[in-house]
Design a protein around this motif. Structure first.
Motif, PDB file in Angstrom:
ATOM      1  N   VAL A  73      97.117 -15.836 -98.956  1.00 18.16           N
ATOM      2  CA  VAL A  73      95.885 -16.619 -99.063  1.00 18.16           C
ATOM      3  C   VAL A  73      95.901 -17.470-100.331  1.00 18.16           C
ATOM      4  N   LEU A 105      98.203 -20.453 -99.758  1.00 16.32           N
ATOM      5  CA  LEU A 105      97.589 -21.477 -98.908  1.00 16.32           C
ATOM      6  C   LEU A 105      96.551 -22.289 -99.678  1.00 16.32           C
ATOM      7  N   PHE A 106      95.687 -21.594-100.434  1.00 17.27           N
ATOM      8  CA  PHE A 106      94.597 -22.257-101.155  1.00 17.27           C
ATOM      9  C   PHE A 106      95.132 -23.172-102.248  1.00 17.27           C
ATOM     10  N   SER A 136      97.839 -26.095-100.872  1.00 21.25           N
ATOM     11  CA  SER A 136      97.230 -27.281-100.252  1.00 21.25           C
ATOM     12  C   SER A 136      96.433 -28.086-101.267  1.00 21.25           C
ATOM     13  N   TYR A 155      92.822 -27.718 -96.106  1.00 19.27           N
ATOM     14  CA  TYR A 155      92.267 -26.722 -97.029  1.00 19.27           C
ATOM     15  C   TYR A 155      90.765 -26.501 -96.860  1.00 19.27           C
ATOM     16  N   THR A 172      92.690 -23.390 -93.459  1.00 16.87           N
ATOM     17  CA  THR A 172      92.871 -22.213 -94.321  1.00 16.87           C
ATOM     18  C   THR A 172      91.772 -21.168 -94.137  1.00 16.87           C
ATOM     19  N   ASN A 213      92.673 -17.294 -92.867  1.00 24.52           N
ATOM     20  CA  ASN A 213      92.509 -16.174 -93.797  1.00 24.52           C
ATOM     21  C   ASN A 213      92.093 -14.855 -93.138  1.00 24.52           C
TER      22      ASN A 213
END
Length: 309
Positions: A250, A253-254, A257, A281, A285, A289
């Motif tokens: 996570v 990804l956060f 992006s 994002y 995302t 999650n």
């Protein structure tokens, strides 16, 4: 005369948010896709909130933070997605200055909250794995509540000030925002005059609320992995790593992006790419999650099965 012109330029009453108007034949398809994504976000994160609230087995600091994170994801997405859906449905691209400012302000506050909450979750895993004997003492109920409140409140005054600074600028180039929501980079492109101070403040805030939390997360996981390597059994290592891997995905990804979207060179002007990254994002995302946390966590899967059955 110059003063009158400046006054007229700086008092923009509304913007035109282009969104996906460059894809006229895909408006209906995009509406359906985004609606499905939004429903999945609400359901996926809603289930996590419910199970962490009502399943006694999940009344631990880790799941307390996870429940708050799921609630944050719903809020974060709801700042932008409903407006996108409305624009696609009605084809009305106009957005008032106040609505635009509110959207930017809430988006910035929630983005900062997510960054800080991810840091808190990393700290929780650090204490659990590196200091297990003191875990219950350090991460007691009062501390957990204070950490969550701090994550929500810390960025509020600064992001409100940041929004005020942006909308204090005169907008003279155009009132057309070539983006899917009121974000800072496209708004800054419309401003005339010297925006260097605003850019410096934006970068400073990015360092304080983005780069520093990321460093703390990486430091926490460095210590965690060093501790895991010293564990005697392979099963113990596997269990310790499984509790961290979801959170790490996570985080990746956060921040991944966000970094790609906001740290593009100014010489590269690709609005289509900027829109796709922003869409990733702000929508993809938060949808992924809950899947990451549920598919890689036996306790969450067990709690979900209880609800279904």
């Amino acid at each position: 005369m110059e003063t009158i012109m400046e006054a007229n330029l700086s008092h923009v009453k509304e913007f035109i948010l282009l969104g996906f108007s460059d894809l006229p034949k895909l408006q209906d398809i995009l509406f359906v896709i985004l609606l499905i994504i939004y429903i999945n976000i609400l359901i996926g994160n809603g289930i996590i909130i419910i199970i962490t609230k009502f399943d006694a087995a999940l009344h631990t600091p880790m799941y307390f933070f996870l429940g708050n994170f799921a609630f944050l994801e719903i809020c974060y997405t709801s700042v932008t997605l409903p407006r996108m859906l409305s624009d696609l449905w009605t084809q009305n691209k106009n957005i008032s200055l106040l609505t635009c400012a509110s959207q930017l302000c809430f988006f910035l506050i929630l983005a900062v909250t997510e960054s800080l909450l991810l840091t808190v979750m990393a700290y929780d895993r650090y204490v659990a794995i590196c200091k297990p004997l003191y875990y219950a003492l350090i991460m007691n109920n009062k501390v957990c509540v204070q950490l969550v409140l701090a994550s929500w409140i810390t960025g509020m005054p600064i992001m409100i000030g940041q929004t005020y600074q942006v909308f204090s600028l005169p907008f003279c180039n155009s009132n057309i925002i070539n983006h899917i929501f009121c974000d800072m980079p496209p708004l800054m492109k419309l401003a005339c005059g010297d925006t260097s101070w605003n850019e410096v403040m934006a970068y400073a805030d990015s360092v304080i609320f983005g780069f520093v939390p990321l460093l703390l997360i990486l430091f926490s996981y460095n210590r965690i992995f060093m501790t895991i390597r010293k564990l005697p059994s392979g099963m113990g290592r596997s269990k310790a790593f499984s509790t961290c891997s979801s959170h790490l995905m996570v985080v990746g990804l956060f921040y991944g992006s966000g970094i790609i979207a906001y740290l593009q060179p100014k010489t590269i002007d690709l609005p289509g790419t900027e829109k796709m990254l922003s869409l990733f994002y702000t929508t993809i995302t938060p949808m992924i999650n809950p899947l990451i946390y549920s598919l890689r966590n036996k306790d969450v899967i067990k709690a979900i099965k209880k609800i279904i059955m």
